[in-house]
Motif scaffolding. Sequence first.
Motif, PDB file in Angstrom:
ATOM      1  N   GLY A   9      41.858  42.289  37.726  1.00 46.27           N
ATOM      2  CA  GLY A   9      43.065  42.766  38.813  1.00 46.27           C
ATOM      3  C   GLY A   9      42.301  42.804  39.961  1.00 46.27           C
ATOM      4  O   GLY A   9      43.097  42.571  40.922  1.00 46.27           O
ATOM      5  N   LEU A  83      50.221  41.039  36.639  1.00 42.80           N
ATOM      6  CA  LEU A  83      48.841  41.219  37.203  1.00 42.80           C
ATOM      7  C   LEU A  83      48.037  39.913  37.052  1.00 42.80           C
ATOM      8  O   LEU A  83      47.391  39.237  37.940  1.00 42.80           O
ATOM      9  CB  LEU A  83      48.126  42.357  37.060  1.00 42.80           C
ATOM     10  CG  LEU A  83      46.977  42.646  37.781  1.00 42.80           C
ATOM     11  CD1 LEU A  83      47.278  42.700  39.080  1.00 42.80           C
ATOM     12  CD2 LEU A  83      46.230  43.891  37.120  1.00 42.80           C
ATOM     13  N   LYS A  84      48.217  39.751  35.797  1.00 44.70           N
ATOM     14  CA  LYS A  84      47.418  38.324  35.348  1.00 44.70           C
ATOM     15  C   LYS A  84      48.031  37.122  36.145  1.00 44.70           C
ATOM     16  O   LYS A  84      47.091  36.320  36.378  1.00 44.70           O
ATOM     17  CB  LYS A  84      47.508  38.322  33.928  1.00 44.70           C
ATOM     18  CG  LYS A  84      46.558  36.924  33.422  1.00 44.70           C
ATOM     19  CD  LYS A  84      46.893  37.083  31.861  1.00 44.70           C
ATOM     20  CE  LYS A  84      45.995  35.764  31.217  1.00 44.70           C
ATOM     21  NZ  LYS A  84      46.568  34.570  31.459  1.00 44.70           N
ATOM     22  N   ARG A  87      46.919  36.861  39.779  1.00 47.26           N
ATOM     23  CA  ARG A  87      45.507  36.592  39.812  1.00 47.26           C
ATOM     24  C   ARG A  87      45.471  35.104  39.740  1.00 47.26           C
ATOM     25  O   ARG A  87      44.896  34.157  40.672  1.00 47.26           O
ATOM     26  CB  ARG A  87      44.776  37.227  39.051  1.00 47.26           C
ATOM     27  CG  ARG A  87      44.569  38.581  39.085  1.00 47.26           C
ATOM     28  CD  ARG A  87      43.690  39.380  38.108  1.00 47.26           C
ATOM     29  NE  ARG A  87      42.424  38.900  38.037  1.00 47.26           N
ATOM     30  CZ  ARG A  87      41.715  38.953  36.821  1.00 47.26           C
ATOM     31  NH1 ARG A  87      41.939  39.504  35.833  1.00 47.26           N
ATOM     32  NH2 ARG A  87      40.329  38.629  36.957  1.00 47.26           N
ATOM     33  N   ALA A 103      52.160  40.337  42.456  1.00 45.54           N
ATOM     34  CA  ALA A 103      51.234  41.312  42.590  1.00 45.54           C
ATOM     35  C   ALA A 103      52.002  42.473  43.103  1.00 45.54           C
ATOM     36  O   ALA A 103      51.922  43.695  42.419  1.00 45.54           O
ATOM     37  CB  ALA A 103      50.084  41.179  43.449  1.00 45.54           C
ATOM     38  N   ALA A 106      53.947  43.697  40.022  1.00 40.94           N
ATOM     39  CA  ALA A 106      53.290  44.419  39.077  1.00 40.94           C
ATOM     40  C   ALA A 106      52.735  45.853  39.537  1.00 40.94           C
ATOM     41  O   ALA A 106      52.818  46.919  38.718  1.00 40.94           O
ATOM     42  CB  ALA A 106      51.764  43.814  38.915  1.00 40.94           C
ATOM     43  N   SER A 107      52.538  46.195  40.581  1.00 38.13           N
ATOM     44  CA  SER A 107      52.524  47.453  41.207  1.00 38.13           C
ATOM     45  C   SER A 107      53.770  48.273  40.938  1.00 38.13           C
ATOM     46  O   SER A 107      53.276  49.448  40.538  1.00 38.13           O
ATOM     47  CB  SER A 107      51.916  47.446  42.497  1.00 38.13           C
ATOM     48  OG  SER A 107      52.885  46.990  43.435  1.00 38.13           O
ATOM     49  N   GLU A 119      45.343  51.084  36.545  1.00 37.24           N
ATOM     50  CA  GLU A 119      45.945  49.816  36.784  1.00 37.24           C
ATOM     51  C   GLU A 119      46.767  49.810  37.953  1.00 37.24           C
ATOM     52  O   GLU A 119      46.806  48.723  38.358  1.00 37.24           O
ATOM     53  CB  GLU A 119      46.862  49.691  35.358  1.00 37.24           C
ATOM     54  CG  GLU A 119      46.037  49.416  34.054  1.00 37.24           C
ATOM     55  CD  GLU A 119      45.795  50.842  33.501  1.00 37.24           C
ATOM     56  OE1 GLU A 119      46.120  51.859  34.197  1.00 37.24           O
ATOM     57  OE2 GLU A 119      45.311  50.853  32.261  1.00 37.24           O
ATOM     58  N   SER A 123      46.219  46.822  41.026  1.00 34.95           N
ATOM     59  CA  SER A 123      47.216  46.069  41.162  1.00 34.95           C
ATOM     60  C   SER A 123      47.108  46.022  42.915  1.00 34.95           C
ATOM     61  O   SER A 123      47.612  44.853  43.694  1.00 34.95           O
ATOM     62  CB  SER A 123      48.494  46.244  40.804  1.00 34.95           C
ATOM     63  OG  SER A 123      49.072  47.571  41.010  1.00 34.95           O
ATOM     64  N   VAL A 126      44.999  44.067  44.555  1.00 31.95           N
ATOM     65  CA  VAL A 126      45.267  42.561  44.579  1.00 31.95           C
ATOM     66  C   VAL A 126      46.348  42.397  45.787  1.00 31.95           C
ATOM     67  O   VAL A 126      46.091  41.271  46.295  1.00 31.95           O
ATOM     68  CB  VAL A 126      45.842  42.261  43.048  1.00 31.95           C
ATOM     69  CG1 VAL A 126      46.241  40.732  43.058  1.00 31.95           C
ATOM     70  CG2 VAL A 126      44.978  42.373  42.244  1.00 31.95           C
TER      71      VAL A 126
END
Length: 590
Positions: A9, A83-84, A87, A103, A106-107, A119, A123, A126
């Motif tokens: 992350g 998140l993946k 990235r 991102a 994801a957060s 986690e 995030s 990122v």
Amino acid sequence: FLGVESMPGLISANPSQPATPSPIFVPGSREATPKSESFHGTSGHSKSPSPFNQRTGAARKMREKLLLDETSLDNPDLGPFLLKLARETFASGENPNKALDYAIRASKSFERCPVPGIELAMSLHVVAAIYTSLGRLEEAIPVLERSIEVPGNGNGSDHALAKFSGYMQMGDTYSIMGQLEQSISCYGSGLKIQMEALGELDPRVAETCRYLAEAYVQAMQFDEAEKFCKKTLEIHKQHSSPASLEEAADRRLMALICEAKGDYETALEHLVLASMVMIANGQDNEVAAIDVGIGNIYLSLCRFDEAVFAYQKALTVLKSTRGENHPSVASIFVRLADLYYRTGKLRESKSYCENALRIYTKPLPGVTSEEIASGLTEISAILEAVNEPDEALRLLQKAIKLLEGNPAHRGTIAGLEAQMGVIFYVVRRFAEARIAFEKATTKLRATGERKSAFFGIVLNQMGLACVQLYNISEATQMFEEAREILEQECGPCHLDTLGVYSNLAATYDAMGRVEDAIEILEYILKVREEKLGTANPEVDDEKKRLDQLLKEAGRSRNKKGKSLENLLGSNSRGTKKEDTKSWSGFSFKT
């Protein structure tokens, strides 16, 4: 603690340079950055199988539909997947804005978890990294602050690592913005967390201490820098073999700090020990770089023959290993130019300046603008000294253009503009001097350096320019602010502070505030008598100045300040006797 690679992350803010240490942490990569290496941990995060592993067109359409659906954020599998995806998208460099969207979503997904944990912090790291890469630095800071506040759950070491990473990344962001004070504060908080988790003598703590020492050097706070560098050296001595490369690097940094503090003999000792280590390890280029540092120390000690030998030794190595047009060769030319100027050999000095300029004006591919700007600035100082102010100003302007556009260089640019102001003042271009000083002070205020001694000195110089422009009111404001800063940073008895006191007394007298001027001069006289003795010529001058004001104050019916033209005494730099009437009893201190 496991390796930081196991902590997904966190990504680099500069995907185009994966091999260069980045200020942002790079988990998922085998080449961790220095700061991420200095605190190892594991997230403990076990990614669930993603429901979106199909690569067909239908699967992609379904994925996009789900991503756009806010209710899908409740899906516990969506956060890790987004998140993946963020990235990967950011690493590709194709669409950073889309990566940012992934991102952020994801957060938001992690925030909907019953107990948001590591986690969510990852995030947010990122998100901040992408903001930084897009130049949106002000937006990155609150995101990182939020990541630090995320409560921990599960493995305490994971939470400590996430918090450490957040502080260090926020320190880097402030550094890029040129706000060194806030940057150092964040690094210090990160170090405290790291030491609590790993202990004070862990090798990874040494790396963070060194990082903090370098930050203090950049901020010109050399006492603090020395403290952290000593800590780094102490830890490396315990955990590394004798005469290790780590110890050599620490000694080079310590030599730089000692040189800045004027402790040249100690600096020389550290450099000689570092050179011995590098010779033993066959590091010829590093030995040459250390020889340059040794030459600098000899030059400061006026041991000119030994300095020339050290420089020539380094020059021979660097020409053979890096080529005759490498900027490291140019930097030695600059040092030789400075040496020959100091020994009165002006022709040789100018010749070496020309050789260095030839390299800097046609730089090799890959040479950074910062390196060129630094070289031009050093040459400018020599040209100013040999009475070529126009060429010195031209080089400073060129250096500023090379550094413009990067907030991290605002402090450096402020220093260059202040130097231009000094040159303008010396050649009696006072309006341009005032403009240059004003630009410098504006940048220093913006970068959080408004309480530094350098800022106080620049304010004093700006006040002198205002005096020459007959703007006595603005000059007084500059001197008063400079006095407040230098009293705090240097103390009331420091020579720079006393110089500002003297200038302030002169402006007070010009405004008719004779009693205030007398009060200041009485203090100056008291300090100088204590430090220099009553027979010193400077003390005698101060007595004459004070006597003149006391006589004036005694004529209560005709109490008026001297004219500004008479205030500009013979000690004002660049002032010619035929241009300005001299008032020997009262002059400004530059």
